[in-house]
Design a protein around this motif. Structure first.
Motif, PDB file in Angstrom:
ATOM      1  N   VAL A  30       0.828  -1.214   0.000  1.00 21.91           N
ATOM      2  CA  VAL A  30       0.000   0.000   0.000  1.00 21.91           C
ATOM      3  C   VAL A  30       0.864   1.267   0.000  1.00 21.91           C
ATOM      4  O   VAL A  30       0.525   2.243  -0.665  1.00 21.91           O
ATOM      5  CB  VAL A  30      -1.011  -0.018   1.168  1.00 21.91           C
ATOM      6  CG1 VAL A  30      -0.337   0.105   2.521  1.00 21.91           C
ATOM      7  CG2 VAL A  30      -2.073   1.043   0.966  1.00 21.91           C
ATOM      8  N   GLN A  31       1.998   1.265   0.706  1.00 22.92           N
ATOM      9  CA  GLN A  31       2.822   2.471   0.762  1.00 22.92           C
ATOM     10  C   GLN A  31       3.563   2.747  -0.548  1.00 22.92           C
ATOM     11  O   GLN A  31       4.094   3.823  -0.744  1.00 22.92           O
ATOM     12  CB  GLN A  31       3.812   2.433   1.937  1.00 22.92           C
ATOM     13  CG  GLN A  31       4.950   1.453   1.795  1.00 22.92           C
ATOM     14  CD  GLN A  31       4.638   0.082   2.372  1.00 22.92           C
ATOM     15  OE1 GLN A  31       3.486  -0.260   2.628  1.00 22.92           O
ATOM     16  NE2 GLN A  31       5.675  -0.717   2.590  1.00 22.92           N
ATOM     17  N   GLU A  32       3.583   1.776  -1.464  1.00 26.88           N
ATOM     18  CA  GLU A  32       4.278   1.956  -2.730  1.00 26.88           C
ATOM     19  C   GLU A  32       3.321   2.178  -3.905  1.00 26.88           C
ATOM     20  O   GLU A  32       3.696   2.019  -5.056  1.00 26.88           O
ATOM     21  CB  GLU A  32       5.174   0.745  -3.023  1.00 26.88           C
ATOM     22  CG  GLU A  32       6.362   0.647  -2.098  1.00 26.88           C
ATOM     23  CD  GLU A  32       7.254  -0.536  -2.410  1.00 26.88           C
ATOM     24  OE1 GLU A  32       7.248  -1.026  -3.566  1.00 26.88           O
ATOM     25  OE2 GLU A  32       7.957  -0.984  -1.498  1.00 26.88           O
ATOM     26  N   ARG A  33       2.097   2.539  -3.583  1.00 30.94           N
ATOM     27  CA  ARG A  33       1.153   2.795  -4.678  1.00 30.94           C
ATOM     28  C   ARG A  33       0.206   3.942  -4.318  1.00 30.94           C
ATOM     29  O   ARG A  33      -0.049   4.218  -3.151  1.00 30.94           O
ATOM     30  CB  ARG A  33       0.374   1.530  -5.038  1.00 30.94           C
ATOM     31  CG  ARG A  33      -0.532   1.010  -3.964  1.00 30.94           C
ATOM     32  CD  ARG A  33      -1.307  -0.215  -4.436  1.00 30.94           C
ATOM     33  NE  ARG A  33      -2.378  -0.495  -3.530  1.00 30.94           N
ATOM     34  CZ  ARG A  33      -2.399  -1.484  -2.664  1.00 30.94           C
ATOM     35  NH1 ARG A  33      -1.391  -2.323  -2.587  1.00 30.94           N
ATOM     36  NH2 ARG A  33      -3.433  -1.642  -1.872  1.00 30.94           N
ATOM     37  N   PRO A 139       9.085   9.514  -1.260  1.00 27.33           N
ATOM     38  CA  PRO A 139       7.979  10.186  -0.576  1.00 27.33           C
ATOM     39  C   PRO A 139       6.724   9.307  -0.594  1.00 27.33           C
ATOM     40  O   PRO A 139       6.476   8.583  -1.548  1.00 27.33           O
ATOM     41  CB  PRO A 139       7.759  11.449  -1.409  1.00 27.33           C
ATOM     42  CG  PRO A 139       9.030  11.640  -2.170  1.00 27.33           C
ATOM     43  CD  PRO A 139       9.558  10.262  -2.420  1.00 27.33           C
ATOM     44  N   SER A 140       5.956   9.396   0.457  1.00 20.56           N
ATOM     45  CA  SER A 140       4.714   8.637   0.542  1.00 20.56           C
ATOM     46  C   SER A 140       3.710   9.157  -0.472  1.00 20.56           C
ATOM     47  O   SER A 140       3.599  10.353  -0.706  1.00 20.56           O
ATOM     48  CB  SER A 140       4.124   8.758   1.947  1.00 20.56           C
ATOM     49  OG  SER A 140       2.852   8.161   1.998  1.00 20.56           O
ATOM     50  N   TYR A 141       2.985   8.225  -1.056  1.00 22.61           N
ATOM     51  CA  TYR A 141       1.895   8.600  -1.957  1.00 22.61           C
ATOM     52  C   TYR A 141       0.698   9.112  -1.156  1.00 22.61           C
ATOM     53  O   TYR A 141      -0.179   9.768  -1.708  1.00 22.61           O
ATOM     54  CB  TYR A 141       1.417   7.388  -2.758  1.00 22.61           C
ATOM     55  CG  TYR A 141       2.359   6.937  -3.836  1.00 22.61           C
ATOM     56  CD1 TYR A 141       2.481   7.637  -5.036  1.00 22.61           C
ATOM     57  CD2 TYR A 141       3.124   5.789  -3.674  1.00 22.61           C
ATOM     58  CE1 TYR A 141       3.324   7.212  -6.032  1.00 22.61           C
ATOM     59  CE2 TYR A 141       3.976   5.354  -4.678  1.00 22.61           C
ATOM     60  CZ  TYR A 141       4.071   6.068  -5.851  1.00 22.61           C
ATOM     61  OH  TYR A 141       4.910   5.635  -6.835  1.00 22.61           O
ATOM     62  N   ARG A 142       0.637   8.759   0.108  1.00 20.85           N
ATOM     63  CA  ARG A 142      -0.586   8.974   0.871  1.00 20.85           C
ATOM     64  C   ARG A 142      -0.462   9.934   2.044  1.00 20.85           C
ATOM     65  O   ARG A 142      -1.451  10.507   2.469  1.00 20.85           O
ATOM     66  CB  ARG A 142      -1.084   7.621   1.390  1.00 20.85           C
ATOM     67  CG  ARG A 142      -1.445   6.688   0.242  1.00 20.85           C
ATOM     68  CD  ARG A 142      -1.528   5.240   0.699  1.00 20.85           C
ATOM     69  NE  ARG A 142      -1.786   4.376  -0.432  1.00 20.85           N
ATOM     70  CZ  ARG A 142      -2.972   3.903  -0.756  1.00 20.85           C
ATOM     71  NH1 ARG A 142      -4.018   4.206  -0.029  1.00 20.85           N
ATOM     72  NH2 ARG A 142      -3.117   3.118  -1.792  1.00 20.85           N
ATOM     73  N   GLY A 145       4.973  14.261   4.231  1.00 23.13           N
ATOM     74  CA  GLY A 145       6.085  14.247   5.176  1.00 23.13           C
ATOM     75  C   GLY A 145       6.614  12.868   5.533  1.00 23.13           C
ATOM     76  O   GLY A 145       7.629  12.746   6.209  1.00 23.13           O
ATOM     77  N   VAL A 146       5.934  11.817   5.093  1.00 26.81           N
ATOM     78  CA  VAL A 146       6.378  10.449   5.373  1.00 26.81           C
ATOM     79  C   VAL A 146       7.212   9.964   4.192  1.00 26.81           C
ATOM     80  O   VAL A 146       6.860  10.216   3.037  1.00 26.81           O
ATOM     81  CB  VAL A 146       5.165   9.509   5.602  1.00 26.81           C
ATOM     82  CG1 VAL A 146       5.600   8.059   5.766  1.00 26.81           C
ATOM     83  CG2 VAL A 146       4.367   9.969   6.817  1.00 26.81           C
ATOM     84  N   VAL A 147       8.329   9.295   4.493  1.00 26.55           N
ATOM     85  CA  VAL A 147       9.185   8.750   3.436  1.00 26.55           C
ATOM     86  C   VAL A 147       9.499   7.292   3.734  1.00 26.55           C
ATOM     87  O   VAL A 147       9.401   6.837   4.878  1.00 26.55           O
ATOM     88  CB  VAL A 147      10.502   9.556   3.281  1.00 26.55           C
ATOM     89  CG1 VAL A 147      10.220  10.975   2.834  1.00 26.55           C
ATOM     90  CG2 VAL A 147      11.311   9.536   4.561  1.00 26.55           C
ATOM     91  N   TYR A 148       9.888   6.572   2.685  1.00 26.55           N
ATOM     92  CA  TYR A 148      10.239   5.159   2.806  1.00 26.55           C
ATOM     93  C   TYR A 148      11.622   4.953   2.209  1.00 26.55           C
ATOM     94  O   TYR A 148      11.920   5.492   1.137  1.00 26.55           O
ATOM     95  CB  TYR A 148       9.214   4.281   2.067  1.00 26.55           C
ATOM     96  CG  TYR A 148       7.826   4.441   2.638  1.00 26.55           C
ATOM     97  CD1 TYR A 148       7.467   3.789   3.802  1.00 26.55           C
ATOM     98  CD2 TYR A 148       6.901   5.280   2.028  1.00 26.55           C
ATOM     99  CE1 TYR A 148       6.202   3.956   4.346  1.00 26.55           C
ATOM    100  CE2 TYR A 148       5.641   5.460   2.567  1.00 26.55           C
ATOM    101  CZ  TYR A 148       5.293   4.796   3.727  1.00 26.55           C
ATOM    102  OH  TYR A 148       4.059   4.974   4.271  1.00 26.55           O
TER     103      TYR A 148
END
Length: 179
Positions: A30-33, A139-142, A145-148
């Motif tokens: 989910v965090q990669e789409r 950067p997060s798609y959703r 300020g959140v990154v992976y």
């Protein structure tokens, strides 16, 4: 070996998107789409993003989401249907985009911390890409300020020494992730 067809999807009501949606949601965490409605709106808005459905003898086998950024081709998502894996589709598809990139390709991969991530990186390395020794935060798609933690791969192993790298990274974050 039959020829693959690369069909650009430009209509958010295209019935072939049901194949893309199922594969997109099963292949990427989910965090990669993107949220599906956001992706659909990008298809119909004329965004710079390209979504290609890959077919073999009119049967869908994969999809690729990619962007043209300056003289570079950036692959955002590429996946082959689980039923079609192990049949050389991934290599054939990548070769198509490597040819289109004319030597300038960039893509993100998960850090080589799992066997699956290492396998994926090895696949791209066999095709001539290089894992860049660089800390990269997707950067997060959703969530703003959140990154992976991710890694970048490129057709240029010396990309980090190229003055264009910082510009490319900035353009990816601005144009692909809208930050």
């Amino acid at each position: 070996m039959s020829a693959l067809n690369f069909l650009k999807i430009t209509d958010r009501k295209d019935e072939r998107l049901s194949f893309v949606k199922a594969l997109y949601q099963s292949a990427f965490p989910v965090q990669e789409r993107r949220k599906w409605p956001v992706l659909l709106s990008m298809i119909s808005s004329g965004a710079e993003m390209q979504l290609d459905l890959v077919t073999d003898q009119e049967q869908p086998v994969a999809f690729v989401i990619w962007w043209r950024i300056s003289d570079w081709l950036f692959i955002e998502h590429l996946t082959v249907s689980t039923a079609e894996r192990g049949k050389n589709y991934g290599s054939r598809i990548m070769q198509h985009y490597l040819n289109a990139a004319q030597g300038n390709m960039l893509l993100e991969v998960e850090p080589p911390l799992s066997e699956e991530a290492q396998r994926r990186i090895s696949f791209y390395e066999r095709l001539g890409l290089h894992l860049l020794d660089y800390v990269y935060a997707q950067p997060s798609y959703r969530e703003k300020g959140v990154v992976y933690p991710m890694r970048l791969m490129s057709t240029h192993k010396d990309l980090l020494d190229m003055p264009v790298f910082n510009q490319l990274e900035e353009q990816i974050k601005t144009r692909v992730y809208f930050i």
